[in-house]
Write a protein that holds these residues in place. Sequence first.
Motif, PDB file in Angstrom:
ATOM      1  N   GLU A  13       0.849  -1.188  -0.033  1.00  0.00           N
ATOM      2  CA  GLU A  13      -0.043  -0.079   0.014  1.00  0.00           C
ATOM      3  C   GLU A  13       0.782   1.364   0.104  1.00  0.00           C
ATOM      4  OE1 GLU A  13      -3.600  -0.909   2.495  1.00  0.00           O
ATOM      5  OE2 GLU A  13      -3.519   1.221   2.677  1.00  0.00           O
ATOM      6  N   GLN A  14       1.920   1.238   0.804  1.00  0.00           N
ATOM      7  CA  GLN A  14       2.815   2.377   0.543  1.00  0.00           C
ATOM      8  C   GLN A  14       3.614   2.425  -0.666  1.00  0.00           C
ATOM      9  OE1 GLN A  14       5.757   2.371   3.619  1.00  0.00           O
ATOM     10  NE2 GLN A  14       4.814   1.109   5.208  1.00  0.00           N
ATOM     11  N   ILE A  55      12.253  -5.333  -1.015  1.00  0.00           N
ATOM     12  CA  ILE A  55      11.130  -6.152  -0.880  1.00  0.00           C
ATOM     13  C   ILE A  55      10.735  -7.250  -1.746  1.00  0.00           C
ATOM     14  CG2 ILE A  55      10.142  -3.983   0.248  1.00  0.00           C
ATOM     15  CD1 ILE A  55       8.717  -3.438  -2.188  1.00  0.00           C
ATOM     16  N   SER A  56       9.658  -8.054  -1.602  1.00  0.00           N
ATOM     17  CA  SER A  56       9.521  -9.307  -2.271  1.00  0.00           C
ATOM     18  C   SER A  56       8.918  -8.769  -3.435  1.00  0.00           C
ATOM     19  CB  SER A  56       8.551 -10.156  -1.286  1.00  0.00           C
ATOM     20  OG  SER A  56       7.409  -9.841  -1.189  1.00  0.00           O
ATOM     21  N   ILE A  57       9.040  -9.766  -4.464  1.00  0.00           N
ATOM     22  CA  ILE A  57       8.482  -9.354  -5.624  1.00  0.00           C
ATOM     23  C   ILE A  57       7.036  -9.514  -5.847  1.00  0.00           C
ATOM     24  CG2 ILE A  57       8.137 -10.480  -8.062  1.00  0.00           C
ATOM     25  CD1 ILE A  57      10.897 -12.067  -7.421  1.00  0.00           C
ATOM     26  N   ILE A  58       6.312 -10.312  -4.943  1.00  0.00           N
ATOM     27  CA  ILE A  58       4.815 -10.323  -4.708  1.00  0.00           C
ATOM     28  C   ILE A  58       4.343  -8.847  -4.282  1.00  0.00           C
ATOM     29  CG2 ILE A  58       2.862 -11.297  -3.538  1.00  0.00           C
ATOM     30  CD1 ILE A  58       3.826 -13.804  -4.195  1.00  0.00           C
ATOM     31  N   THR A  59       4.975  -8.408  -3.484  1.00  0.00           N
ATOM     32  CA  THR A  59       4.621  -7.046  -3.007  1.00  0.00           C
ATOM     33  C   THR A  59       4.545  -6.086  -3.834  1.00  0.00           C
ATOM     34  OG1 THR A  59       5.688  -7.712  -0.838  1.00  0.00           O
ATOM     35  CG2 THR A  59       5.055  -5.389  -1.082  1.00  0.00           C
ATOM     36  N   LYS A  81       4.147  -6.822  -7.038  1.00  0.00           N
ATOM     37  CA  LYS A  81       3.231  -7.266  -8.112  1.00  0.00           C
ATOM     38  C   LYS A  81       1.885  -6.752  -7.536  1.00  0.00           C
ATOM     39  CE  LYS A  81       2.217 -11.556 -10.110  1.00  0.00           C
ATOM     40  NZ  LYS A  81       2.135 -13.018 -10.072  1.00  0.00           N
ATOM     41  N   ARG A  82       1.657  -6.978  -6.280  1.00  0.00           N
ATOM     42  CA  ARG A  82       0.393  -6.738  -5.857  1.00  0.00           C
ATOM     43  C   ARG A  82       0.102  -4.926  -5.977  1.00  0.00           C
ATOM     44  NH1 ARG A  82      -1.873  -8.425   0.077  1.00  0.00           N
ATOM     45  NH2 ARG A  82      -3.875  -7.003  -0.004  1.00  0.00           N
ATOM     46  N   GLU A 107      -3.100  -0.887 -11.627  1.00  0.00           N
ATOM     47  CA  GLU A 107      -3.771  -1.171 -12.718  1.00  0.00           C
ATOM     48  C   GLU A 107      -5.096  -1.221 -12.619  1.00  0.00           C
ATOM     49  OE1 GLU A 107      -1.917  -4.418 -14.928  1.00  0.00           O
ATOM     50  OE2 GLU A 107      -3.160  -4.193 -16.679  1.00  0.00           O
ATOM     51  N   GLN A 108      -5.836  -1.998 -11.573  1.00  0.00           N
ATOM     52  CA  GLN A 108      -7.011  -2.093 -11.603  1.00  0.00           C
ATOM     53  C   GLN A 108      -7.852  -0.813 -11.233  1.00  0.00           C
ATOM     54  OE1 GLN A 108      -8.158  -4.816  -8.200  1.00  0.00           O
ATOM     55  NE2 GLN A 108      -7.899  -6.557  -9.591  1.00  0.00           N
ATOM     56  N   GLU A 109      -7.173   0.273 -10.466  1.00  0.00           N
ATOM     57  CA  GLU A 109      -7.733   1.601 -10.440  1.00  0.00           C
ATOM     58  C   GLU A 109      -7.458   2.560 -11.741  1.00  0.00           C
ATOM     59  OE1 GLU A 109      -6.457   2.919  -6.343  1.00  0.00           O
ATOM     60  OE2 GLU A 109      -6.732   0.713  -6.039  1.00  0.00           O
TER      61      GLU A 109
END
Lengths: 288, 185
Positions: free
Chosen positions: B75-76, B108-112, B114-115, B121-123
């Motif tokens: 989120e950050q 930080i992790s890739i998934i972070t 990615k999310r 993108e969704q927004e």
Amino acid sequence: MNAIDVKGLHKQIGNFEIKDLDIEIPKGYITGMVGDNGAGKSTLINHFTGLLKADRGDVKILGSDDIERDRENLLNRIGMVFAEDNFPEHLSPAKLEKLLTVYFEAWDSAVYHKYLDDFKVPENTRIKKLSTGEKVKLSLAVALSHNAELLILDEPTSNLAPTFRMELLDILQELMINEEITILFSTHITSDLERIADYIMMIDDGEILFNMEKEALLDTYKKVKGPKGMLDDETNELLIGKRDNSLGFEAMSNSWDTLQELFGDKVIVEKLSVDEVMYFIKNNRRDV
Amino acid sequence: MSRVHPESAHGSWPVMTGQLFVFINRTYTSLFTKESHLGLTPVYILYILSIHTIYGRGVPVNIQISNNTDTPIYEQLKNEIIRAIMTSEVQPGEALMSMRALAKELKISIITTKRAYQDLEQEGYVYSVVGKGTFVSEQNANIQRERVLLEIEKNIEELLKTAHQIDLSAEELIDMIHVIEEDKK
């Protein structure tokens, strides 16, 4: 796509038992495997590298379901690092390379020497004379020098100085820019994983307690703390691995928002560390 | 902020703060010649305390991530990128750094990452092209303003709740805001 796919893996070694495990290690990500000493981490890893054979169940590595048959191909594509290395002790890292070039098809001498140099491993000292840390670094250099797609690191950081551990994490993240690479990293130093792991898998007494996205894990479960006497039977149900102290309780919960609604400021909700997740889950197992 | 392509960054780095500028001048040579050994787009990074100034394809984006807050890292990251888009640090059509490179740079992790990218993108802030990367969308200024106003409204509600604890009136709050704003100047 999974780099490792395990279905119903069962293995009995003396009194220790690996119990019908299903495991998926997704390709292109870092999975951290955590668990206490003797939980079964190394036993599991030995199945992935063909050192142990399952009593029953399927183990599929990099698309191959027969490790025996594809051994040569697989060992070229898997880079392995163990806390203890098994290189011939009388050789120096430079001489060791001559052996390895025969063994690995895609051996990259330039990369090997670059890592030895970066890691400050003396090239012409016999392996026997290297420090424990240097030996781990050597085995890292080897694992990173044959274009492996899958890196299996079994407690690689336990013998390393904290500063080098940080460096290692940087190196692993640099590798991950290539989407084809998968890393399985077993450790009991969970702070290493908190930074870089995409998935966390926890193993305890031969069982997988969870294997999920680290972010999702730490978003779903939170630490909750509250004063004595606040809970009743129903709210108690929302807690995992609760421990009481003289002033109140501490537990893990995935219903922390409900508790917040019910008790407002009386309950404190905090982020969990991976260590704490393990602690509360183990408490819970003991309580049941 | 001036827009500088990495290759021409020598000596003309956009000034952030005086001190930082000196620091950068002293260290840029070594940092800016460091190329990714994987042969990907070179990534130029400065890691100073928790401030990451990231150059990817010549687009400067300031990203600050803290491990010590309750706000989840994705989120950050998302908020930081939205801020960069709103303040025109990155322009529509420009590429964001690849998820994997960003994960590495921010440790930080890739998934972070990615999310965060998926949420963006969704927004509608960004769009992705398979095999090419993630790009900043054309932004609708009104919609964005609405979004920010909503965010401010939410924050004010929180603020009022906190102020209520010590019976602080809205007028007193407004005074405080003025004082703090003066201080910042």
